[in-house]
Write an enzyme that holds these catalytic residues in place. Structure first.
Site, PDB file in Angstrom:
ATOM      1  N   LYS A 157      73.893  49.524  50.770  1.00  0.00           N
ATOM      2  CA  LYS A 157      72.808  50.500  50.868  1.00  0.00           C
ATOM      3  C   LYS A 157      71.629  50.112  49.966  1.00  0.00           C
ATOM      4  O   LYS A 157      70.498  50.472  50.238  1.00  0.00           O
ATOM      5  CB  LYS A 157      73.296  51.922  50.633  1.00  0.00           C
ATOM      6  CG  LYS A 157      73.712  52.287  49.244  1.00  0.00           C
ATOM      7  CD  LYS A 157      73.934  53.795  49.202  1.00  0.00           C
ATOM      8  CE  LYS A 157      74.292  54.214  47.802  1.00  0.00           C
ATOM      9  NZ  LYS A 157      75.567  54.888  47.699  1.00  0.00           N
ATOM     10  N   ARG A 158      71.899  49.314  48.950  1.00  0.00           N
ATOM     11  CA  ARG A 158      70.804  48.841  48.099  1.00  0.00           C
ATOM     12  C   ARG A 158      69.890  47.856  48.836  1.00  0.00           C
ATOM     13  O   ARG A 158      68.721  47.719  48.524  1.00  0.00           O
ATOM     14  CB  ARG A 158      71.359  48.190  46.838  1.00  0.00           C
ATOM     15  CG  ARG A 158      71.718  49.203  45.769  1.00  0.00           C
ATOM     16  CD  ARG A 158      72.329  48.514  44.565  1.00  0.00           C
ATOM     17  NE  ARG A 158      73.524  47.762  44.949  1.00  0.00           N
ATOM     18  CZ  ARG A 158      74.736  48.285  45.073  1.00  0.00           C
ATOM     19  NH1 ARG A 158      74.907  49.560  44.842  1.00  0.00           N
ATOM     20  NH2 ARG A 158      75.769  47.553  45.430  1.00  0.00           N
TER      21      ARG A 158
END
Ligand code: GLU
Length: 514
Positions: free
Chosen positions: A265-266
Site C-alpha cells: 500500500k506504500r
C-alpha cells in the site's frame, strides 16, 4: 445454480486492496463462467486485528465494481451466517472430533514458555523454532503430560489452545489448478493452532469447516496461502472429509511497477497511483484515495485486473464483464508474479471512457462539475462529454482539461501567442469576430465556413489565425474541434472572450517585442 460454489474470504483487517479485488474477481469470473455461485465470507476470527468498517468497505467495493456476491453477509443465502464470528458454535464439534481421534491435542503452554522454547532452540542453532513432532514432547500439552494432570488442568479451566498433530515423514500432495502438482513434506509443517485461548478457531480450522459446510468447490487465493494448504489437506483427511476437498488455485503475486517485490500500500503513495478500489479512511487518520476517486470506471478496473495474471490467449484486450466470464479459465492464469502497470490501467480507462455513452459520462461527472461551482444543463454536460471524451484518461480530466467550457479561461498559452500572432493580423481578427457576431446560426458547420472562408479570401494562412481563435476561446491549444467548442460555449460568450482576449494578446505580443 449448479454445484460450482466459489468463495471470497477476506479478513476484515483493513480495506481490501487491489490484490484482494483481483482474487474476488477471479472467484466471480469462475462462478459466472459455470453458472455457479459467488460467495462472500468474512473471516473475522482474529478479533485483535479486526478493523471497524472493513467489512462494509469490502461489500461496497464489490458492489461498485459490479461483482456483488450472490451469497454473503449482506446478500444472505442458505449457508449463513457468512461471518465467522457468528459461527463460533459450529467449529467446536470439529475440533473435538480431531481431539477424540488423536489428530489434535490440548496445549497449555504460556507465552513465556513458548518464548523460552524459541530461545532454547536458537541457542542450539535452530533459527525458525517450530512446535512440531521434534519439540512437542518438551512442551506442556496433552501428549506430553500425564493424563490425570491434563484432566486437572481442563477441570480447573486452565487456558489452552488446541493444536493439530502433524505426523512427520509423509509427503502431502495436491493438484493446484494453476501450479499443477504441489508437494510438501510433513516434516516442514508445524503443529498449527486450531483453537485459540479465546475459544475462537484459527483461520485454518474455520476455513476448512466453512468451506466444507458451504459446499465450496473452488478455493482461489493468493500465493501466500500455498504453504497453508498441506495443513488444510491434513485437516480434511483427519476429519474424514477427503471427498470434499475443493479444487485449489493459488494466484501469482502482484508485483511493484518497477523493482522487486510485492505491491504494497506504500507503493501507491510512492508511485502516485491508487492501490484501493475506493477511498479508505484509515483508523490512524490517513486517507487513501481509491480508483473511484481518481476517476476510474469500474468496468475498466475489472478489465485491467482480469489481465493482471491472466490472459485469454488471444490479442483481444477489451472484454465486457460477461465476455471475461466466458473467456476466463484458471488454466490460463500465470504462475509468475504479475507486474502492476498503472499506465495499462489508464489505457483501459481511456478505452472505456471513449466507449461510454455521452449521457452516462455526464451523469458520472455531474457531481464534480457541481462541486466546482458550475451550473450547466444536463444537455450541455452531455455535449461537453461527447466533445471531450477522446481526450481524457480519467473522469477527473474532463473538468481539469475542459474547464473553459464552464468558465472564461484565466491562463493562456502565451508561447503559442508569441509565435503565431502577427500584430498586422489584428484587424483581420477583429473583422472575423464581427462576422461571427453577425451569425444567426452559431453552429459548428457555419462557423467553420465563415472562418475558413475569411482566411482563404484574405490569404492569411490557417496557422496564423486558427490558433489565436482557439486560445482566445479556450486559453489553450489542447481541446476538441474548435468550431464544435465554439458552438457549445455559445455565441455571446465566445464573442465576449474573443474581444477581450484579443486585447490581451496584443499586450503579450507588444511586451515581447519591447
Ligand atoms: N482470510 C484469508 C485472507 O484474508 C482467506 C484466505 C483463503 O482464501 O483461504 O486472505
Amino acid at each position: 445454480m449448479n454445484d460450482i460454489r466459489v468463495r471470497f474470504a477476506p479478513s476484515p483487517t483493513g480495506p481490501l486492496n487491489i490484490g484482494g479485488i483481483r482474487t474476488a474477481l477471479y472467484d466471480y469470473l469462475l462462478a459466472k463462467k459455470h453458472g455457479g455461485t459467488f460467495i462472500l465470507r468474512i473471516e473475522d476470527t482474529d478479533q485483535k486485528r479486526f478493523v471497524e468498517g472493513a467489512e462494509e468497505y469490502v461489500i461496497d467495493a464489490l458492489h461498485w465494481l459490479g461483482i456483488a456476491p450472490d451469497e454473503g453477509p449482506r446478500a444472505g443465502g442458505d449457508y449463513g451466517p457468512y461471518r465467522q464470528s457468528e459461527r463460533k458454535a459450529t467449529y467446536g464439534k470439529y475440533v473435538q472430533q480431531l481431539i477424540d481421534s488423536g489428530h489434535a491435542y490440548y496445549a497449555f503452554d504460556s507465552h513465556e514458555e513458548l518464548e523460552q522454547m524459541r530461545t532454547r532452540l536458537e541457542r542450539q542453532g535452530i533459527q525458525r523454532a517450530k512446535y512440531d513432532a521434534s519439540t512437542r514432547m518438551d512442551m506442556r500439552n496433552s501428549l506430553s503430560l500425564p493424563e490425570d494432570e491434563v484432566k486437572k488442568l481442563l477441570d480447573n479451566n486452565a487456558s489452552y489452545t488446541v493444536r493439530l498433530k502433524v505426523i512427520p515423514g509423509e509427503t502431502i500432495s495436491f493438484e493446484d489448478e494453476i501450479r499443477d502438482k504441489v508437494s510438501f513434506s510433513s516434516d516442514e509443517l508445524d503443529d498449527k493452532i486450531l483453537l485459540k485461548t479465546d475459544g475462537m478457531p484459527t483461520y485454518h480450522m474455520a476455513n476448512i469447516v466453512d468451506d466444507y459446510l458451504m459446499k465450496i468447490s473452488h478455493v482461489i487465493r493468493g500465493e501466500e496461502w500455498l504453504s497453508s494448504t498441506p495443513h488444510h489437506i491434513l485437516l480434511y483427511r483427519y476429519l474424514g472429509l477427503e471427498g470434499s476437498i475443493p479444487k485449489f488455485a493459488h494466484l501469482p503475486l502482484l508485483l511493484k511497477p518497477v523493482g522487486k517485490g510485492k505491491l504494497s500500500k506504500r507503493d501507491g503513495a510512492k508511485f502516485g497511483f491508487p492501490v484501493f478500489p475506493m477511498e479508505w479512511n484509515n483508523p490512524d487518520g490517513q486517507i487513501y484515495e481509491g480508483f473511484k476517486e481518481a476517476g476510474f470506471l469500474p468496468e475498466a478496473i475489472i478489465n485491467f485486473l482480469a489481465f493482471l495474471g491472466w490472459n485469454p490467449g488471444t490479442e483481444q484486450e477489451i472484454f465486457s464483464n460477461d465476455g471475461l466470464a466466458k473467456a476466463f479459465s484458471l488454466k490460463q492464469v500465470s504462475k509468475g508474479g504479475a507486474r502492476f502497470d498503472f499506465d495499462k490501467a489508464k489505457w483501459f480507462n481511456q478505452q472505456y471512457i471513449i466507449h461510454t455513452e455521452d449521457q452516462k459520462l455526464a451523469e458520472l461527472i455531474a457531481t464534480d462539475i457541481k462541486e466546482a461551482g458550475y451550473t450547466v444543463s444536463q444537455e450541455y454536460l452531455t455535449k461537453f462529454c461527447g466533445l471531450m471524451k477522446e481526450r481524457v484518461v480519467t473522469l477527473k480530466d474532463f473538468l481539469s482539461a475542459g474547464s473553459f467550457f464552464f468558465v472564461k479561461p484565466d491562463k493562456f498559452d502565451e508561447k503559442t501567442i508569441r509565435k503565431k500572432f502577427k500584430l498586422e493580423n489584428k484587424d483581420h481578427i477583429q473583422n472575423l469576430i464581427s462576422e461571427l457576431s453577425e451569425l444567426s446560426d452559431f453552429d459548428s458547420a457555419e462557423l467553420e465556413k465563415v472562418v475558413k472562408g475569411y482566411i482563404e479570401k484574405n490569404e492569411l494562412g490557417f496557422g496564423a489565425i486558427l490558433p489565436i481563435l482557439r486560445i482566445g476561446v479556450s486559453g489553450t491549444m489542447k481541446g476538441p474541434d474548435l468550431f464544435s467548442t465554439m458552438e457549445l460555449i455559445g455565441k455571446a460568450e465566445v464573442i465576449s472572450r474573443l474581444n477581450s482576449n484579443l486585447e490581451l494578446f496584443k499586450q503579450i505580443k507588444t511586451e515581447n517585442q519591447a
